[in-house]
Design a protein around this motif. Structure first.
Motif, PDB file in Angstrom:
ATOM      1  N   CYS A   1     -11.759  -6.730 -29.269  1.00 21.89           N
ATOM      2  CA  CYS A   1     -12.961  -7.335 -29.843  1.00 21.89           C
ATOM      3  C   CYS A   1     -14.046  -7.498 -28.527  1.00 21.89           C
ATOM      4  O   CYS A   1     -13.686  -7.721 -27.521  1.00 21.89           O
ATOM      5  CB  CYS A   1     -12.762  -8.539 -30.548  1.00 21.89           C
ATOM      6  SG  CYS A   1     -12.183  -9.978 -29.416  1.00 21.89           S
ATOM      7  N   VAL A   2     -15.223  -7.495 -29.211  1.00 15.23           N
ATOM      8  CA  VAL A   2     -16.251  -7.911 -28.284  1.00 15.23           C
ATOM      9  C   VAL A   2     -17.026  -9.088 -29.063  1.00 15.23           C
ATOM     10  O   VAL A   2     -17.077  -9.252 -30.132  1.00 15.23           O
ATOM     11  CB  VAL A   2     -17.538  -6.653 -28.160  1.00 15.23           C
ATOM     12  CG1 VAL A   2     -18.766  -7.335 -27.393  1.00 15.23           C
ATOM     13  CG2 VAL A   2     -16.908  -5.428 -27.672  1.00 15.23           C
ATOM     14  N   ILE A   3     -17.186 -10.360 -28.160  1.00 11.61           N
ATOM     15  CA  ILE A   3     -17.393 -11.508 -28.798  1.00 11.61           C
ATOM     16  C   ILE A   3     -18.664 -12.190 -28.302  1.00 11.61           C
ATOM     17  O   ILE A   3     -19.273 -11.893 -27.000  1.00 11.61           O
ATOM     18  CB  ILE A   3     -16.466 -12.418 -28.479  1.00 11.61           C
ATOM     19  CG1 ILE A   3     -16.222 -13.772 -29.201  1.00 11.61           C
ATOM     20  CG2 ILE A   3     -16.175 -12.727 -26.861  1.00 11.61           C
ATOM     21  CD1 ILE A   3     -14.767 -14.475 -28.987  1.00 11.61           C
ATOM     22  N   GLY A   4     -19.479 -13.155 -29.283  1.00 13.08           N
ATOM     23  CA  GLY A   4     -20.676 -13.493 -28.926  1.00 13.08           C
ATOM     24  C   GLY A   4     -20.333 -14.886 -27.997  1.00 13.08           C
ATOM     25  O   GLY A   4     -19.299 -15.596 -27.975  1.00 13.08           O
TER      26      GLY A   4
ATOM     27  N   ILE B   1     -15.178  -5.741 -33.933  1.00 14.82           N
ATOM     28  CA  ILE B   1     -14.136  -5.477 -33.781  1.00 14.82           C
ATOM     29  C   ILE B   1     -14.045  -3.891 -34.109  1.00 14.82           C
ATOM     30  O   ILE B   1     -15.083  -3.297 -34.824  1.00 14.82           O
ATOM     31  CB  ILE B   1     -13.005  -5.899 -34.962  1.00 14.82           C
ATOM     32  CG1 ILE B   1     -13.132  -5.665 -36.263  1.00 14.82           C
ATOM     33  CG2 ILE B   1     -12.572  -7.358 -34.281  1.00 14.82           C
ATOM     34  CD1 ILE B   1     -12.096  -6.233 -37.297  1.00 14.82           C
ATOM     35  N   PRO B   2     -13.141  -3.134 -33.648  1.00 11.10           N
ATOM     36  CA  PRO B   2     -13.238  -1.460 -34.164  1.00 11.10           C
ATOM     37  C   PRO B   2     -13.361  -1.052 -35.694  1.00 11.10           C
ATOM     38  O   PRO B   2     -12.614  -1.865 -36.460  1.00 11.10           O
ATOM     39  CB  PRO B   2     -11.887  -0.971 -33.358  1.00 11.10           C
ATOM     40  CG  PRO B   2     -11.806  -1.669 -32.484  1.00 11.10           C
ATOM     41  CD  PRO B   2     -11.922  -3.105 -32.901  1.00 11.10           C
ATOM     42  N   ILE B   3     -14.221  -0.402 -35.932  1.00 11.54           N
ATOM     43  CA  ILE B   3     -14.567  -0.153 -37.462  1.00 11.54           C
ATOM     44  C   ILE B   3     -13.123   0.491 -38.211  1.00 11.54           C
ATOM     45  O   ILE B   3     -12.804  -0.054 -39.426  1.00 11.54           O
ATOM     46  CB  ILE B   3     -15.669   1.000 -37.585  1.00 11.54           C
ATOM     47  CG1 ILE B   3     -15.810   0.992 -39.180  1.00 11.54           C
ATOM     48  CG2 ILE B   3     -15.366   2.349 -37.090  1.00 11.54           C
ATOM     49  CD1 ILE B   3     -16.517  -0.023 -39.781  1.00 11.54           C
ATOM     50  N   GLU B   4     -12.292   1.109 -37.484  1.00  3.32           N
ATOM     51  CA  GLU B   4     -11.167   1.575 -37.851  1.00  3.32           C
ATOM     52  C   GLU B   4     -10.209   0.465 -38.492  1.00  3.32           C
ATOM     53  O   GLU B   4      -9.565   0.340 -39.582  1.00  3.32           O
ATOM     54  CB  GLU B   4     -10.552   2.687 -37.078  1.00  3.32           C
ATOM     55  CG  GLU B   4      -9.010   3.106 -37.434  1.00  3.32           C
ATOM     56  CD  GLU B   4      -9.060   3.826 -38.722  1.00  3.32           C
ATOM     57  OE1 GLU B   4      -7.960   3.900 -39.599  1.00  3.32           O
ATOM     58  OE2 GLU B   4      -9.809   4.605 -39.050  1.00  3.32           O
ATOM     59  N   ASN B   5     -10.217  -0.677 -37.389  1.00  3.56           N
ATOM     60  CA  ASN B   5      -9.720  -1.875 -37.594  1.00  3.56           C
ATOM     61  C   ASN B   5      -9.950  -2.467 -38.641  1.00  3.56           C
ATOM     62  O   ASN B   5      -9.221  -3.359 -39.409  1.00  3.56           O
ATOM     63  CB  ASN B   5      -9.378  -2.661 -36.172  1.00  3.56           C
ATOM     64  CG  ASN B   5      -8.484  -3.768 -36.304  1.00  3.56           C
ATOM     65  OD1 ASN B   5      -8.643  -4.646 -37.139  1.00  3.56           O
ATOM     66  ND2 ASN B   5      -7.360  -3.685 -35.380  1.00  3.56           N
ATOM     67  N   ALA B   6     -11.167  -2.569 -38.673  1.00  9.77           N
ATOM     68  CA  ALA B   6     -11.850  -3.502 -39.971  1.00  9.77           C
ATOM     69  C   ALA B   6     -11.550  -2.790 -41.357  1.00  9.77           C
ATOM     70  O   ALA B   6     -11.349  -3.532 -42.224  1.00  9.77           O
ATOM     71  CB  ALA B   6     -13.280  -3.623 -39.582  1.00  9.77           C
ATOM     72  N   SER B   7     -11.632  -1.396 -41.366  1.00 13.60           N
ATOM     73  CA  SER B   7     -11.446  -0.575 -42.481  1.00 13.60           C
ATOM     74  C   SER B   7      -9.896  -1.203 -43.154  1.00 13.60           C
ATOM     75  O   SER B   7      -9.724  -1.011 -44.309  1.00 13.60           O
ATOM     76  CB  SER B   7     -11.373   0.605 -42.332  1.00 13.60           C
ATOM     77  OG  SER B   7     -10.281   1.161 -41.531  1.00 13.60           O
TER      78      SER B   7
ATOM     79  N   TYR C   1      -6.349 -10.275 -31.314  1.00 16.23           N
ATOM     80  CA  TYR C   1      -7.389  -9.491 -30.829  1.00 16.23           C
ATOM     81  C   TYR C   1      -7.445  -9.823 -29.389  1.00 16.23           C
ATOM     82  O   TYR C   1      -7.633 -10.887 -28.881  1.00 16.23           O
ATOM     83  CB  TYR C   1      -8.611  -9.616 -31.339  1.00 16.23           C
ATOM     84  CG  TYR C   1      -8.645  -8.826 -32.930  1.00 16.23           C
ATOM     85  CD1 TYR C   1      -8.960  -7.732 -33.310  1.00 16.23           C
ATOM     86  CD2 TYR C   1      -8.250  -9.731 -34.049  1.00 16.23           C
ATOM     87  CE1 TYR C   1      -8.848  -7.030 -34.352  1.00 16.23           C
ATOM     88  CE2 TYR C   1      -8.291  -9.152 -35.225  1.00 16.23           C
ATOM     89  CZ  TYR C   1      -8.514  -7.924 -35.453  1.00 16.23           C
ATOM     90  OH  TYR C   1      -8.318  -7.383 -36.615  1.00 16.23           O
ATOM     91  N   THR C   2      -7.500  -8.815 -28.438  1.00 15.72           N
ATOM     92  CA  THR C   2      -7.881  -8.882 -26.977  1.00 15.72           C
ATOM     93  C   THR C   2      -9.325  -8.811 -26.786  1.00 15.72           C
ATOM     94  O   THR C   2      -9.946  -7.808 -27.117  1.00 15.72           O
ATOM     95  CB  THR C   2      -7.037  -7.968 -26.373  1.00 15.72           C
ATOM     96  OG1 THR C   2      -5.783  -7.955 -26.587  1.00 15.72           O
ATOM     97  CG2 THR C   2      -7.353  -8.150 -24.870  1.00 15.72           C
ATOM     98  N   ILE C   3      -9.896  -9.802 -25.936  1.00 10.09           N
ATOM     99  CA  ILE C   3     -11.313 -10.136 -25.903  1.00 10.09           C
ATOM    100  C   ILE C   3     -11.777  -8.900 -24.719  1.00 10.09           C
ATOM    101  O   ILE C   3     -11.016  -9.099 -23.518  1.00 10.09           O
ATOM    102  CB  ILE C   3     -11.893 -11.210 -25.286  1.00 10.09           C
ATOM    103  CG1 ILE C   3     -11.597 -12.377 -26.403  1.00 10.09           C
ATOM    104  CG2 ILE C   3     -13.343 -11.211 -24.898  1.00 10.09           C
ATOM    105  CD1 ILE C   3     -11.939 -13.712 -25.995  1.00 10.09           C
ATOM    106  N   VAL C   4     -12.493  -7.882 -24.883  1.00 12.97           N
ATOM    107  CA  VAL C   4     -12.896  -6.930 -23.760  1.00 12.97           C
ATOM    108  C   VAL C   4     -14.177  -6.922 -23.335  1.00 12.97           C
ATOM    109  O   VAL C   4     -14.721  -6.289 -22.339  1.00 12.97           O
ATOM    110  CB  VAL C   4     -12.411  -5.292 -24.303  1.00 12.97           C
ATOM    111  CG1 VAL C   4     -11.074  -5.226 -24.738  1.00 12.97           C
ATOM    112  CG2 VAL C   4     -13.170  -4.959 -25.684  1.00 12.97           C
ATOM    113  N   GLY C   5     -15.054  -7.753 -24.125  1.00 13.49           N
ATOM    114  CA  GLY C   5     -16.407  -7.754 -23.637  1.00 13.49           C
ATOM    115  C   GLY C   5     -17.150  -9.078 -24.363  1.00 13.49           C
ATOM    116  O   GLY C   5     -16.733  -9.536 -25.363  1.00 13.49           O
ATOM    117  N   ILE C   6     -18.093  -9.369 -23.823  1.00 14.14           N
ATOM    118  CA  ILE C   6     -18.951 -10.642 -23.976  1.00 14.14           C
ATOM    119  C   ILE C   6     -20.306 -10.192 -24.075  1.00 14.14           C
ATOM    120  O   ILE C   6     -20.624  -9.553 -23.139  1.00 14.14           O
ATOM    121  CB  ILE C   6     -18.809 -11.655 -23.097  1.00 14.14           C
ATOM    122  CG1 ILE C   6     -17.261 -12.216 -22.858  1.00 14.14           C
ATOM    123  CG2 ILE C   6     -19.355 -13.094 -23.304  1.00 14.14           C
ATOM    124  CD1 ILE C   6     -16.830 -13.226 -21.719  1.00 14.14           C
ATOM    125  N   LEU C   7     -20.986 -10.664 -25.344  1.00 12.44           N
ATOM    126  CA  LEU C   7     -22.194 -10.276 -25.353  1.00 12.44           C
ATOM    127  C   LEU C   7     -23.262 -10.979 -24.650  1.00 12.44           C
ATOM    128  O   LEU C   7     -22.959 -12.117 -24.406  1.00 12.44           O
ATOM    129  CB  LEU C   7     -22.481 -10.321 -26.932  1.00 12.44           C
ATOM    130  CG  LEU C   7     -21.959  -9.411 -27.932  1.00 12.44           C
ATOM    131  CD1 LEU C   7     -22.200  -9.688 -29.447  1.00 12.44           C
ATOM    132  CD2 LEU C   7     -22.171  -8.079 -27.660  1.00 12.44           C
TER     133      LEU C   7
END
Length: 414
Positions: free
Chosen positions: A162-165, A215-221, A191-197
């Motif tokens: 995930c990329v997080i705020g 989160i990745p769209i495939e994961n969300a689906s 979920y593993t945090i890979v990016g911070i906005l």
């Protein structure tokens, strides 16, 4: 006495009563300065922001489920047909086929009221969870301050990353803790945090990117167990001039994917995305209205002051008016003389006000952010039109009073 002589006499009167002219012109100048200054500053700030986000969203458009903006509309007593939502596989197929024309991103809001946990800490249930692919942040203009974007492999296989705020980070992590590569839990999934906005803030306290997790769209689906998610494809057009053509191409491809029959209306929507420039123009419009209102009020006070001074001038020059009438000056020429005098004073004040307004406006704009020197030609023209109008409005009643004076009574005036 013709019009040219009237103009000469008006200029002569302005020159003779120099102190009065300076004081009156200063009043007008202050009003014009406030008007031009504020409007110049607003346009300057807007130009700087537009330059920073140049082209962002200018040629983007969304392909989405029909009726996304609201419920079923009713026309002529009949409800519009409700079409099934755009499915994830349809969005993916569209992206694959449209990729040769322009890049696009698929995203969907999972929920706007999620509770995120990390150990014993948890957020309020107001975090927005969005599924997106690796092109989402670039197309939407959202910057990742630390860490990285999703990789193509993570998007393809729907990995638990995930990329997080920043607001979520502040709620779950201490100041000395590094969130990158740490874990959070959403819907019981890790979920593993890979990016911070980058911190952006939000308008009206809404759930902006600072209080969001991507989160990745495939994961969300995979979370869409009931098939209720609304998937949207945002296309980043290559050129605003080709926007209509690309939207037409997108319509044809999506109709084929959705198997819409010939003659039937589209079972989806294609709408132009709201660009940053359009949003800024709306905000700047409100600011201009506010600035124009304040400047107008200031000019109204200046007009009343000028009218008062012109009335005093008529009283002081009663004998002069009587002599002019005795020599054959008509009421029209007397009115012209005082109106021209009022307009000249307003124009002098207007020139000074425009110069000061341009200078102050650019200083304010450059103090907020570095930029070029802006000359608002439209507002300059508006300012001079206002000056002439103020001169006519302020000088009319004193000029009318002067033109109606009896020449015999005027010659007797002490």
């Amino acid at each position: 006495m013709n019009l040219v002589e009237n103009i000469k006499e008006a200029l002569k009167s302005v020159k003779v009563n120099l102190l009065r002219t300076i004081l009156t012109g200063t009043i007008i100048a202050i009003g014009i300065t406030s008007l031009v200054g504020m409007l110049t500053a607003i346009d300057g700030i807007k130009a700087q922001i537009e330059e920073s986000f140049s082209g962002l969203g200018a040629s983007n458009f969304d392909v989405r489920s029909r009726g996304t903006s609201g419920g079923a509309a009713v026309q002529e007593g009949k409800s519009e047909k409700i079409y099934p939502n755009l499915k994830y596989r349809e969005a993916v197929k569209f992206q694959e086929e449209f990729n040769s024309i322009a890049p696009s991103t698929i995203f969907s809001t999972v929920t706007g009221a999620a509770e995120v946990k990390r150990g014993s800490k948890k957020t309020n249930p107001n975090v927005r969870i969005t599924g997106a692919d690796d092109l989402y942040f670039n197309i939407k203009g959202i910057k990742i301050e630390k860490g990285r974007n999703f990789s193509a492999t993570e998007v393809q296989y729907g990995n638990g990353v995930c990329v997080i705020g920043t607001d979520v980070i502040e709620s779950l992590f201490g100041k000395d803790e590094d969130p990158l590569n740490d874990y959070i839990t959403v819907f019981g999934r890790r979920y593993t945090i890979v990016g911070i906005l980058e911190k952006q803030g939000s308008v009206g306290g809404g759930p902006g990117p600072d209080r969001a997790i991507f989160i990745p769209i495939e994961n969300a689906s995979r979370l869409d167990s009931r098939g209720t998610f609304r998937y949207t494809v945002t296309v980043s057009g290559s050129d605003p001039l080709k926007l209509d053509y690309e939207m037409g191409q997108a319509t044809g491809i999506m109709r084929k994917i959705r198997q819409d029959r010939v003659g039937e209306e589209d079972s989806f929507e294609i709408v132009k995305s709201r660009s940053v420039g359009e949003s800024l123009e709306e905000v700047a419009g409100y600011l201009r209205i506010g600035g124009f209102t304040i400047g107008f009020i200031t000019l109204l006070g200046a007009a009343i002051g000028l009218m008062n001074i012109m009335m005093v001038s008529v009283t002081e020059r009663t004998r002069e008016i009587g002599i002019r009438k005795a020599l054959g000056a008509t009421p029209l020429r007397i009115r012209q003389q005082f109106l021209i005098e009022a307009i000249v004073i307003c124009i002098i004040g207007g020139i000074l006000g425009v110069l000061l307004g341009i200078g102050i406006g650019n200083i304010v704009a450059n103090a907020i952010g570095p930029g070029g020197f802006l000359i608002p030609w439209i507002w300059i023209m508006v300012a001079f039109v206002i000056c002439i109008f103020v001169g006519l409005a302020s000088g009319y009643f004193p000029a009318r009073k002067a033109s109606k004076l009896d020449p015999i009574e005027s010659l007797r005036y002490e």
